[in-house]
Structure formats: structure tokens, C-alpha cells
Design a protein around this motif. Structure first.
Motif, mmCIF file in Angstrom:
data_model
loop_
_atom_site.group_PDB
_atom_site.id
_atom_site.type_symbol
_atom_site.label_atom_id
_atom_site.label_comp_id
_atom_site.label_asym_id
_atom_site.label_seq_id
_atom_site.Cartn_x
_atom_site.Cartn_y
_atom_site.Cartn_z
ATOM 1 N N GLY A 243 0.833 -1.195 0.000
ATOM 2 C CA GLY A 243 0.000 0.000 0.000
ATOM 3 C C GLY A 243 0.873 1.252 0.000
ATOM 4 O O GLY A 243 1.966 1.259 0.556
ATOM 5 N N LYS A 244 0.412 2.291 -0.655
ATOM 6 C CA LYS A 244 1.168 3.540 -0.716
ATOM 7 C C LYS A 244 1.233 4.161 0.672
ATOM 8 O O LYS A 244 0.216 4.342 1.328
ATOM 9 C CB LYS A 244 0.501 4.492 -1.708
ATOM 10 N N ASP A 245 2.449 4.466 1.120
ATOM 11 C CA ASP A 245 2.650 5.019 2.462
ATOM 12 C C ASP A 245 3.880 5.920 2.428
ATOM 13 O O ASP A 245 5.015 5.450 2.415
ATOM 14 C CB ASP A 245 2.845 3.895 3.469
ATOM 15 N N ARG A 246 3.656 7.237 2.395
ATOM 16 C CA ARG A 246 4.756 8.197 2.266
ATOM 17 C C ARG A 246 5.689 8.172 3.485
ATOM 18 O O ARG A 246 6.888 8.365 3.333
ATOM 19 C CB ARG A 246 4.205 9.611 2.058
ATOM 20 N N LEU B 68 15.523 7.076 3.618
ATOM 21 C CA LEU B 68 16.493 7.693 4.522
ATOM 22 C C LEU B 68 17.535 6.673 4.978
ATOM 23 O O LEU B 68 18.732 6.971 5.017
ATOM 24 C CB LEU B 68 15.779 8.311 5.716
ATOM 25 N N LYS B 69 17.097 5.463 5.307
ATOM 26 C CA LYS B 69 18.039 4.413 5.717
ATOM 27 C C LYS B 69 19.054 4.139 4.610
ATOM 28 O O LYS B 69 20.250 4.015 4.866
ATOM 29 C CB LYS B 69 17.287 3.128 6.066
ATOM 30 N N ALA C 281 18.901 7.489 -3.395
ATOM 31 C CA ALA C 281 18.103 7.643 -2.175
ATOM 32 C C ALA C 281 18.335 9.018 -1.557
ATOM 33 O O ALA C 281 17.396 9.644 -1.056
ATOM 34 C CB ALA C 281 18.434 6.542 -1.179
ATOM 35 N N GLN C 282 19.570 9.507 -1.602
ATOM 36 C CA GLN C 282 19.864 10.838 -1.077
ATOM 37 C C GLN C 282 19.086 11.903 -1.848
ATOM 38 O O GLN C 282 18.536 12.832 -1.255
ATOM 39 C CB GLN C 282 21.366 11.112 -1.144
ATOM 40 N N LEU C 283 19.024 11.752 -3.162
ATOM 41 C CA LEU C 283 18.240 12.671 -3.985
ATOM 42 C C LEU C 283 16.765 12.610 -3.595
ATOM 43 O O LEU C 283 16.107 13.643 -3.428
ATOM 44 C CB LEU C 283 18.409 12.333 -5.463
ATOM 45 N N ASN C 284 16.247 11.410 -3.418
ATOM 46 C CA ASN C 284 14.839 11.251 -3.059
ATOM 47 C C ASN C 284 14.536 11.853 -1.690
ATOM 48 O O ASN C 284 13.482 12.461 -1.504
ATOM 49 C CB ASN C 284 14.432 9.778 -3.092
ATOM 50 N N TYR D 176 11.973 16.304 1.395
ATOM 51 C CA TYR D 176 12.057 17.538 2.184
ATOM 52 C C TYR D 176 11.535 18.732 1.395
ATOM 53 O O TYR D 176 10.828 19.577 1.926
ATOM 54 C CB TYR D 176 13.487 17.797 2.648
ATOM 55 N N GLN D 177 11.886 18.804 0.116
ATOM 56 C CA GLN D 177 11.429 19.912 -0.720
ATOM 57 C C GLN D 177 9.913 19.913 -0.832
ATOM 58 O O GLN D 177 9.265 20.953 -0.692
ATOM 59 C CB GLN D 177 12.067 19.821 -2.104
ATOM 60 N N ALA D 178 9.326 18.745 -1.080
ATOM 61 C CA ALA D 178 7.869 18.648 -1.197
ATOM 62 C C ALA D 178 7.190 19.026 0.118
ATOM 63 O O ALA D 178 6.175 19.717 0.122
ATOM 64 C CB ALA D 178 7.466 17.240 -1.628
ATOM 65 N N SER D 179 7.765 18.591 1.232
ATOM 66 C CA SER D 179 7.199 18.921 2.540
ATOM 67 C C SER D 179 7.268 20.418 2.794
ATOM 68 O O SER D 179 6.320 21.022 3.285
ATOM 69 C CB SER D 179 7.947 18.187 3.653
#
Length: 71
Positions: A18-21, A29-30, A39-42, A47-50
Motif C-alpha cells: 500500500g502507498k505510504d509516504r 532515509l536508511k 536515495a539521497q536525492l529522493n 524535504y522539498q515537497a514537505s
């Protein structure tokens, strides 16, 4: 490292789970902490989206208060 990113990707896109942000961010992050550049880019994109979401909420709140005060 790559497996953690893949789990995060799955949660972010709802693939196989299930989709879970929150879980997506946690897994990305891990992976990012272990040096996975994608993963670092994501994580940065999370953070940018938040930040943008919070900024929009603040703008909406300001407009709501202003319209109330203008009455």
C-alpha cells in the motif's frame, strides 16, 4: 542499501504494498544514510515537497485569517 531503497520506492509508488509516504521516507532515509546517491536525492525531494506543502498551508491560513478580518 539498494534493497532498502527499493522498499522505499515500493511504498512511495504503491508497488507491491500500500502507498505510504512515511514508510517510503523512512526506507529511503536508511538507504541514503548508507551512501545510496539516488536515495539521497529522493530524501531531498521529500524535504522539498514537505517544505512546499507547509508553505502553501501557511499561505492558505494567512488568506483565511485575512478574509475573516476583512469582514
Amino acid at each position: 542499501m539498494l534493497a532498502q531503497y527499493n522498499v522505499g520506492y515500493g511504498y512511495d509508488n504503491g508497488e507491491g504494498v500500500g502507498k505510504d509516504r512515511k514508510k517510503a521516507f523512512s526506507w529511503c532515509l536508511k538507504s541514503a544514510e548508507q551512501g545510496n546517491a539516488v536515495a539521497q536525492l529522493n530524501v531531498g525531494q521529500f524535504y522539498q515537497a514537505s517544505f512546499l506543502y507547509i508553505s502553501l498551508l501557511q499561505l492558505d491560513l494567512h488568506q483565511l485569517i485575512q478574509s475573516y478580518l476583512d469582514q
